[in-house]
Write a protein that holds these residues in place. Structure first.
Motif, PDB file in Angstrom:
ATOM      1  N   GLY A 165       0.821  -1.210   0.000  1.00  0.00           N
ATOM      2  CA  GLY A 165       0.000   0.000   0.000  1.00  0.00           C
ATOM      3  C   GLY A 165       0.853   1.257   0.000  1.00  0.00           C
ATOM      4  N   LEU A 166       1.937   1.246   0.799  1.00  0.00           N
ATOM      5  CA  LEU A 166       2.841   2.396   0.827  1.00  0.00           C
ATOM      6  C   LEU A 166       3.499   2.595  -0.529  1.00  0.00           C
ATOM      7  CD1 LEU A 166       4.262   4.579   2.517  1.00  0.00           C
ATOM      8  CD2 LEU A 166       6.006   2.876   3.056  1.00  0.00           C
ATOM      9  N   PHE A 167       3.889   1.521  -1.181  1.00  0.00           N
ATOM     10  CA  PHE A 167       4.499   1.614  -2.506  1.00  0.00           C
ATOM     11  C   PHE A 167       3.525   2.223  -3.511  1.00  0.00           C
ATOM     12  CE2 PHE A 167       5.476  -0.383  -6.641  1.00  0.00           C
ATOM     13  CZ  PHE A 167       6.732   0.161  -6.832  1.00  0.00           C
ATOM     14  N   VAL A 168       2.279   1.789  -3.483  1.00  0.00           N
ATOM     15  CA  VAL A 168       1.270   2.311  -4.407  1.00  0.00           C
ATOM     16  C   VAL A 168       1.020   3.801  -4.137  1.00  0.00           C
ATOM     17  CG1 VAL A 168      -1.169   2.164  -5.038  1.00  0.00           C
ATOM     18  CG2 VAL A 168       0.182   0.084  -4.823  1.00  0.00           C
ATOM     19  N   VAL A 169       0.946   4.176  -2.874  1.00  0.00           N
ATOM     20  CA  VAL A 169       0.719   5.580  -2.527  1.00  0.00           C
ATOM     21  C   VAL A 169       1.906   6.437  -2.967  1.00  0.00           C
ATOM     22  CG1 VAL A 169       0.478   7.173  -0.581  1.00  0.00           C
ATOM     23  CG2 VAL A 169      -0.890   5.108  -0.662  1.00  0.00           C
ATOM     24  N   CYS A 170       3.126   5.959  -2.774  1.00  0.00           N
ATOM     25  CA  CYS A 170       4.308   6.708  -3.208  1.00  0.00           C
ATOM     26  C   CYS A 170       4.336   6.865  -4.717  1.00  0.00           C
ATOM     27  CB  CYS A 170       5.579   6.015  -2.720  1.00  0.00           C
ATOM     28  SG  CYS A 170       5.837   6.166  -0.950  1.00  0.00           S
ATOM     29  N   LEU A 171       4.009   5.818  -5.446  1.00  0.00           N
ATOM     30  CA  LEU A 171       3.948   5.924  -6.904  1.00  0.00           C
ATOM     31  C   LEU A 171       2.883   6.915  -7.344  1.00  0.00           C
ATOM     32  CD1 LEU A 171       4.395   2.298  -8.288  1.00  0.00           C
ATOM     33  CD2 LEU A 171       5.931   4.233  -8.505  1.00  0.00           C
ATOM     34  N   LEU A 172       1.742   6.921  -6.681  1.00  0.00           N
ATOM     35  CA  LEU A 172       0.670   7.850  -7.010  1.00  0.00           C
ATOM     36  C   LEU A 172       1.092   9.294  -6.756  1.00  0.00           C
ATOM     37  CD1 LEU A 172      -2.320   8.191  -7.849  1.00  0.00           C
ATOM     38  CD2 LEU A 172      -2.870   8.076  -5.412  1.00  0.00           C
ATOM     39  N   VAL A 173       1.730   9.549  -5.621  1.00  0.00           N
ATOM     40  CA  VAL A 173       2.185  10.905  -5.301  1.00  0.00           C
ATOM     41  C   VAL A 173       3.255  11.356  -6.288  1.00  0.00           C
ATOM     42  CG1 VAL A 173       3.428  12.276  -3.578  1.00  0.00           C
ATOM     43  CG2 VAL A 173       1.551  10.805  -2.882  1.00  0.00           C
ATOM     44  N   CYS A 174       4.192  10.479  -6.607  1.00  0.00           N
ATOM     45  CA  CYS A 174       5.236  10.834  -7.579  1.00  0.00           C
ATOM     46  C   CYS A 174       4.636  11.118  -8.945  1.00  0.00           C
ATOM     47  CB  CYS A 174       6.270   9.716  -7.681  1.00  0.00           C
ATOM     48  SG  CYS A 174       7.323   9.597  -6.229  1.00  0.00           S
ATOM     49  N   GLY A 175       3.659  10.330  -9.355  1.00  0.00           N
ATOM     50  CA  GLY A 175       2.999  10.570 -10.636  1.00  0.00           C
ATOM     51  C   GLY A 175       2.248  11.887 -10.656  1.00  0.00           C
ATOM     52  N   LEU A 176       1.589  12.223  -9.551  1.00  0.00           N
ATOM     53  CA  LEU A 176       0.879  13.504  -9.499  1.00  0.00           C
ATOM     54  C   LEU A 176       1.839  14.689  -9.533  1.00  0.00           C
ATOM     55  CD1 LEU A 176      -1.881  12.686  -6.861  1.00  0.00           C
ATOM     56  CD2 LEU A 176      -2.188  13.087  -9.308  1.00  0.00           C
ATOM     57  N   VAL A 177       2.956  14.584  -8.828  1.00  0.00           N
ATOM     58  CA  VAL A 177       3.948  15.663  -8.832  1.00  0.00           C
ATOM     59  C   VAL A 177       4.553  15.818 -10.219  1.00  0.00           C
ATOM     60  CG1 VAL A 177       6.215  16.343  -7.943  1.00  0.00           C
ATOM     61  CG2 VAL A 177       4.458  15.537  -6.382  1.00  0.00           C
ATOM     62  N   LEU A 178       4.888  14.714 -10.859  1.00  0.00           N
ATOM     63  CA  LEU A 178       5.449  14.774 -12.208  1.00  0.00           C
ATOM     64  C   LEU A 178       4.442  15.369 -13.186  1.00  0.00           C
ATOM     65  CD1 LEU A 178       7.810  14.045 -14.085  1.00  0.00           C
ATOM     66  CD2 LEU A 178       6.678  11.859 -14.468  1.00  0.00           C
ATOM     67  N   GLY A 179       3.187  14.961 -13.085  1.00  0.00           N
ATOM     68  CA  GLY A 179       2.152  15.528 -13.955  1.00  0.00           C
ATOM     69  C   GLY A 179       1.971  17.014 -13.734  1.00  0.00           C
TER      70      GLY A 179
END
Length: 67
Positions: free
Chosen positions: A10-24
């Motif tokens: 779950g932490l990995f998925v949340v980190c990927l989501l946050v990184c994707g939002l920041v990159l976007g």
């Protein structure tokens, strides 16, 4: 063991989501200077009022050009 694995996944998925939002947000962001230049207001203002010194009036002395 399954609970810890679930938490890490779950932490990995949340980190990927946050990184994707920041990159976007970084890719789609457009700074104010670019928006002003596209609108033409700042560019036309600078071209319409030529000054002997291109430096902004912030206390810096313009060099004298002998011509």
């Amino acid at each position: 063991m399954k609970f810890e694995s679930f938490l890490l996944r779950g932490l990995f998925v949340v980190c990927l989501l946050v990184c994707g939002l920041v990159l976007g947000a970084m890719v789609t962001a457009s700074p104010d200077a670019v928006r002003l230049a596209v609108a033409g207001s700042a560019g036309q203002l600078l071209i319409a009022t030529p000054t002997p010194c291109a430096l902004p009036p912030d206390g810096i002395v313009c060099p004298r050009i002998n011509g």
